[in-house]
Design a protein around this motif. Structure first.
Motif, PDB file in Angstrom:
ATOM      1  N   ALA A 180       0.821  -1.210   0.000  1.00 28.68           N
ATOM      2  CA  ALA A 180       0.000   0.000   0.000  1.00 28.68           C
ATOM      3  C   ALA A 180       0.859   1.266   0.000  1.00 28.68           C
ATOM      4  O   ALA A 180       0.613   2.197  -0.783  1.00 28.68           O
ATOM      5  CB  ALA A 180      -0.936   0.002   1.207  1.00 28.68           C
ATOM      6  N   LEU A 181       1.889   1.296   0.830  1.00 29.58           N
ATOM      7  CA  LEU A 181       2.748   2.476   0.906  1.00 29.58           C
ATOM      8  C   LEU A 181       3.562   2.651  -0.377  1.00 29.58           C
ATOM      9  O   LEU A 181       3.653   3.760  -0.920  1.00 29.58           O
ATOM     10  CB  LEU A 181       3.681   2.381   2.116  1.00 29.58           C
ATOM     11  CG  LEU A 181       4.620   3.571   2.346  1.00 29.58           C
ATOM     12  CD1 LEU A 181       3.844   4.877   2.455  1.00 29.58           C
ATOM     13  CD2 LEU A 181       5.458   3.330   3.592  1.00 29.58           C
ATOM     14  N   GLU A 223       3.460   5.718  -3.247  1.00 33.52           N
ATOM     15  CA  GLU A 223       4.677   6.460  -3.611  1.00 33.52           C
ATOM     16  C   GLU A 223       4.960   6.349  -5.111  1.00 33.52           C
ATOM     17  O   GLU A 223       5.277   7.339  -5.769  1.00 33.52           O
ATOM     18  CB  GLU A 223       5.864   5.935  -2.800  1.00 33.52           C
ATOM     19  CG  GLU A 223       7.138   6.713  -2.993  1.00 33.52           C
ATOM     20  CD  GLU A 223       7.120   8.108  -2.384  1.00 33.52           C
ATOM     21  OE1 GLU A 223       8.073   8.858  -2.649  1.00 33.52           O
ATOM     22  OE2 GLU A 223       6.177   8.469  -1.658  1.00 33.52           O
ATOM     23  N   LEU A 224       4.842   5.143  -5.665  1.00 29.91           N
ATOM     24  CA  LEU A 224       5.114   4.961  -7.094  1.00 29.91           C
ATOM     25  C   LEU A 224       4.076   5.663  -7.965  1.00 29.91           C
ATOM     26  O   LEU A 224       4.417   6.191  -9.033  1.00 29.91           O
ATOM     27  CB  LEU A 224       5.217   3.485  -7.449  1.00 29.91           C
ATOM     28  CG  LEU A 224       6.507   2.805  -6.995  1.00 29.91           C
ATOM     29  CD1 LEU A 224       6.415   1.287  -7.181  1.00 29.91           C
ATOM     30  CD2 LEU A 224       7.712   3.365  -7.736  1.00 29.91           C
ATOM     31  N   ALA A 225       2.837   5.694  -7.531  1.00 32.85           N
ATOM     32  CA  ALA A 225       1.801   6.411  -8.296  1.00 32.85           C
ATOM     33  C   ALA A 225       2.187   7.885  -8.421  1.00 32.85           C
ATOM     34  O   ALA A 225       2.077   8.481  -9.494  1.00 32.85           O
ATOM     35  CB  ALA A 225       0.436   6.251  -7.626  1.00 32.85           C
ATOM     36  N   ARG A 226       2.664   8.462  -7.351  1.00 33.43           N
ATOM     37  CA  ARG A 226       3.098   9.865  -7.360  1.00 33.43           C
ATOM     38  C   ARG A 226       4.316  10.054  -8.269  1.00 33.43           C
ATOM     39  O   ARG A 226       4.395  11.009  -9.048  1.00 33.43           O
ATOM     40  CB  ARG A 226       3.431  10.286  -5.921  1.00 33.43           C
ATOM     41  CG  ARG A 226       3.835  11.735  -5.744  1.00 33.43           C
ATOM     42  CD  ARG A 226       4.175  12.027  -4.283  1.00 33.43           C
ATOM     43  NE  ARG A 226       5.395  11.414  -3.827  1.00 33.43           N
ATOM     44  CZ  ARG A 226       6.628  11.840  -4.106  1.00 33.43           C
ATOM     45  NH1 ARG A 226       6.798  12.909  -4.860  1.00 33.43           N
ATOM     46  NH2 ARG A 226       7.686  11.220  -3.628  1.00 33.43           N
ATOM     47  N   LEU A 227       5.266   9.112  -8.188  1.00 27.68           N
ATOM     48  CA  LEU A 227       6.511   9.234  -8.953  1.00 27.68           C
ATOM     49  C   LEU A 227       6.319   8.998 -10.451  1.00 27.68           C
ATOM     50  O   LEU A 227       7.118   9.488 -11.258  1.00 27.68           O
ATOM     51  CB  LEU A 227       7.552   8.258  -8.412  1.00 27.68           C
ATOM     52  CG  LEU A 227       8.067   8.561  -7.018  1.00 27.68           C
ATOM     53  CD1 LEU A 227       8.993   7.450  -6.536  1.00 27.68           C
ATOM     54  CD2 LEU A 227       8.771   9.914  -6.992  1.00 27.68           C
ATOM     55  N   GLY A 236      13.973   4.657  -4.575  1.00 25.33           N
ATOM     56  CA  GLY A 236      14.149   4.816  -3.146  1.00 25.33           C
ATOM     57  C   GLY A 236      14.032   3.464  -2.465  1.00 25.33           C
ATOM     58  O   GLY A 236      14.018   2.415  -3.117  1.00 25.33           O
ATOM     59  N   TYR A 237      13.925   3.505  -1.152  1.00 27.69           N
ATOM     60  CA  TYR A 237      13.773   2.294  -0.347  1.00 27.69           C
ATOM     61  C   TYR A 237      12.549   2.416   0.551  1.00 27.69           C
ATOM     62  O   TYR A 237      12.219   3.511   1.020  1.00 27.69           O
ATOM     63  CB  TYR A 237      14.984   2.070   0.561  1.00 27.69           C
ATOM     64  CG  TYR A 237      16.231   1.620  -0.130  1.00 27.69           C
ATOM     65  CD1 TYR A 237      16.361   0.316  -0.595  1.00 27.69           C
ATOM     66  CD2 TYR A 237      17.299   2.496  -0.302  1.00 27.69           C
ATOM     67  CE1 TYR A 237      17.519  -0.104  -1.227  1.00 27.69           C
ATOM     68  CE2 TYR A 237      18.470   2.082  -0.930  1.00 27.69           C
ATOM     69  CZ  TYR A 237      18.568   0.787  -1.387  1.00 27.69           C
ATOM     70  OH  TYR A 237      19.716   0.373  -2.010  1.00 27.69           O
ATOM     71  N   LEU A 238      11.961   1.271   0.821  1.00 23.91           N
ATOM     72  CA  LEU A 238      10.939   1.130   1.843  1.00 23.91           C
ATOM     73  C   LEU A 238      11.640   0.515   3.048  1.00 23.91           C
ATOM     74  O   LEU A 238      12.435  -0.418   2.886  1.00 23.91           O
ATOM     75  CB  LEU A 238       9.831   0.190   1.354  1.00 23.91           C
ATOM     76  CG  LEU A 238       8.822  -0.278   2.399  1.00 23.91           C
ATOM     77  CD1 LEU A 238       7.892   0.872   2.784  1.00 23.91           C
ATOM     78  CD2 LEU A 238       8.028  -1.456   1.866  1.00 23.91           C
TER      79      LEU A 238
END
Length: 177
Positions: A30-31, A35-39, A52-54
């Motif tokens: 989910a997180l 983040e990827l949708a925004r990027l 990046g990293y989770l």
């Protein structure tokens, strides 16, 4: 200790078949998906990869600051030692008819395996992939338009996209071109 890349390729490519049901943790997914949708929008506008990293800190799940990469690669910055790394994530940039980008690359799998993490990859067509770094196996979590899609994207240019790939499959595909 990290294995030299040639030993890692041999170890992962020759390992027993990875389980076909490799799936990410729902909270992680989910997180990362958010983040990827925004990027994706940044990636299409700049024609660059972002990564990046989770990870997990005492305060819970978080992502590291995002790094802007190049047209065909991105290297995230390792966080401080107070974060337990869970997964890498990156976009595959903007649509380019000459670059197969609708599935992870062998390098994507090798990098995650070498770092001892899983991974997530967003494609120009809006697909989301999960990479099981330990198994050297990638599974398509969701298909076209699951994430934002590059307006210039042309479905079918990368041929038939399977639901999963093992490292050896990707190496074979890349070596045949």
């Amino acid at each position: 200790m990290l294995l030299p890349i040639t030993l890692l390729v041999m170890a992962v490519a020759l390992s027993p078949d990875a389980p076909a049901n490799a799936q990410p943790n729902p909270d992680d997914l989910a997180l990362v998906k958010e983040e990827l949708a925004r990027l994706q929008y940044l990636s299409f506008a700049t024609e660059r990869e972002y990564c990046g990293y989770l990870g997990e800190t005492r305060d819970g799940l978080t992502v590291t600051p995002v790094v802007r990469g190049g047209h065909d690669g991105c290297t995230p910055v390792l966080p401080d030692s107070e974060m337990r790394l869970i997964a890498s994530f990156h976009t595959h940039g903007a649509y380019d008819p000459d670059v197969p980008a609708e599935f992870p690359t062998a390098q994507d799998l090798l990098s995650d395996a070498q770092e001892g993490v899983d991974g997530y990859v967003a494609t120009p067509g809006g697909r989301l992939w999960f990479i099981d770094g330990a198994a050297g196996h990638a599974v398509q979590i969701c298909g076209l338009n699951c994430l934002p899609q590059d307006p210039d994207f042309n479905a079918g240019d990368d041929g038939v996209i399977l639901q999963s790939y093992r490292l050896r499959d990707l190496l074979r595909m890349e070596n045949s071109h």
